[in-house]
Motif scaffolding. Structure first.
Motif, PDB file in Angstrom:
ATOM      1  N   GLN A   1       0.850  -1.193   0.000  1.00 38.91           N
ATOM      2  CA  GLN A   1       0.000   0.000   0.000  1.00 38.91           C
ATOM      3  C   GLN A   1       0.881   1.236   0.000  1.00 38.91           C
ATOM      4  O   GLN A   1       1.881   1.297   0.722  1.00 38.91           O
TER       5      GLN A   1
ATOM      6  N   SER B   1       4.306  -1.621  -6.208  1.00 40.06           N
ATOM      7  CA  SER B   1       3.009  -2.007  -5.673  1.00 40.06           C
ATOM      8  C   SER B   1       2.842  -3.519  -5.613  1.00 40.06           C
ATOM      9  O   SER B   1       2.103  -4.034  -4.806  1.00 40.06           O
TER      10      SER B   1
ATOM     11  N   LYS C   1       0.883   5.732  -0.322  1.00 41.84           N
ATOM     12  CA  LYS C   1       0.141   6.987  -0.238  1.00 41.84           C
ATOM     13  C   LYS C   1       0.938   8.072  -0.949  1.00 41.84           C
ATOM     14  O   LYS C   1       2.170   8.026  -0.978  1.00 41.84           O
TER      15      LYS C   1
ATOM     16  N   ASP D   1      -3.552  10.967  -0.031  1.00 45.47           N
ATOM     17  CA  ASP D   1      -4.450   9.864  -0.345  1.00 45.47           C
ATOM     18  C   ASP D   1      -3.704   8.596  -0.761  1.00 45.47           C
ATOM     19  O   ASP D   1      -2.544   8.644  -1.173  1.00 45.47           O
ATOM     20  N   VAL D   2      -4.424   7.484  -0.694  1.00 43.73           N
ATOM     21  CA  VAL D   2      -3.890   6.193  -1.121  1.00 43.73           C
ATOM     22  C   VAL D   2      -3.655   6.226  -2.626  1.00 43.73           C
ATOM     23  O   VAL D   2      -4.474   6.746  -3.388  1.00 43.73           O
TER      24      VAL D   2
ATOM     25  N   THR E   1      -3.590   4.453  -6.130  1.00 45.97           N
ATOM     26  CA  THR E   1      -4.264   3.310  -6.728  1.00 45.97           C
ATOM     27  C   THR E   1      -3.568   2.790  -7.987  1.00 45.97           C
ATOM     28  O   THR E   1      -3.954   1.762  -8.516  1.00 45.97           O
ATOM     29  N   ASP E   2      -2.556   3.469  -8.449  1.00 50.23           N
ATOM     30  CA  ASP E   2      -1.817   3.072  -9.646  1.00 50.23           C
ATOM     31  C   ASP E   2      -1.019   1.809  -9.366  1.00 50.23           C
ATOM     32  O   ASP E   2      -0.143   1.789  -8.504  1.00 50.23           O
ATOM     33  N   SER E   3      -1.291   0.741 -10.091  1.00 50.47           N
ATOM     34  CA  SER E   3      -0.595  -0.533  -9.872  1.00 50.47           C
ATOM     35  C   SER E   3       0.861  -0.489 -10.328  1.00 50.47           C
ATOM     36  O   SER E   3       1.635  -1.386 -10.006  1.00 50.47           O
TER      37      SER E   3
END
Length: 69
Positions: A5, A67, A7, A51-52, A54-56
């Motif tokens: 994870q 990731s 950020k 924020d987190v 989300t891009d793999s």
């Protein structure tokens, strides 16, 4: 294999630059690095945590883990 994870964080950069984006660049940082930087107190390289991510394809700006590591 678990996903790391991350950020979006604002980091200390080149404070002598005229550009704000170089003084305080934003980059993905993994949770482990965020915890390690928080433990450093005032010597932390992180200015703020957002924020987190989300891009793999994201790679941590501090330790280069991805990731999918």
């Amino acid at each position: 294999m678990s996903k790391v994870q991350m950020k979006q964080c604002m980091l200390w950069g080149d404070l002598s630059s005229d550009r704000a984006s170089e003084q305080y660049p934003e980059a993905p940082v993994c949770i482990d690095c965020i915890k390690a930087e928080e433990a450093r107190g005032e010597d932390s390289r992180i200015v703020s945590v957002g924020d987190v991510v989300t891009d793999s394809e994201a790679v941590c700006a501090l330790c280069d883990c991805g990731s999918d590591d």
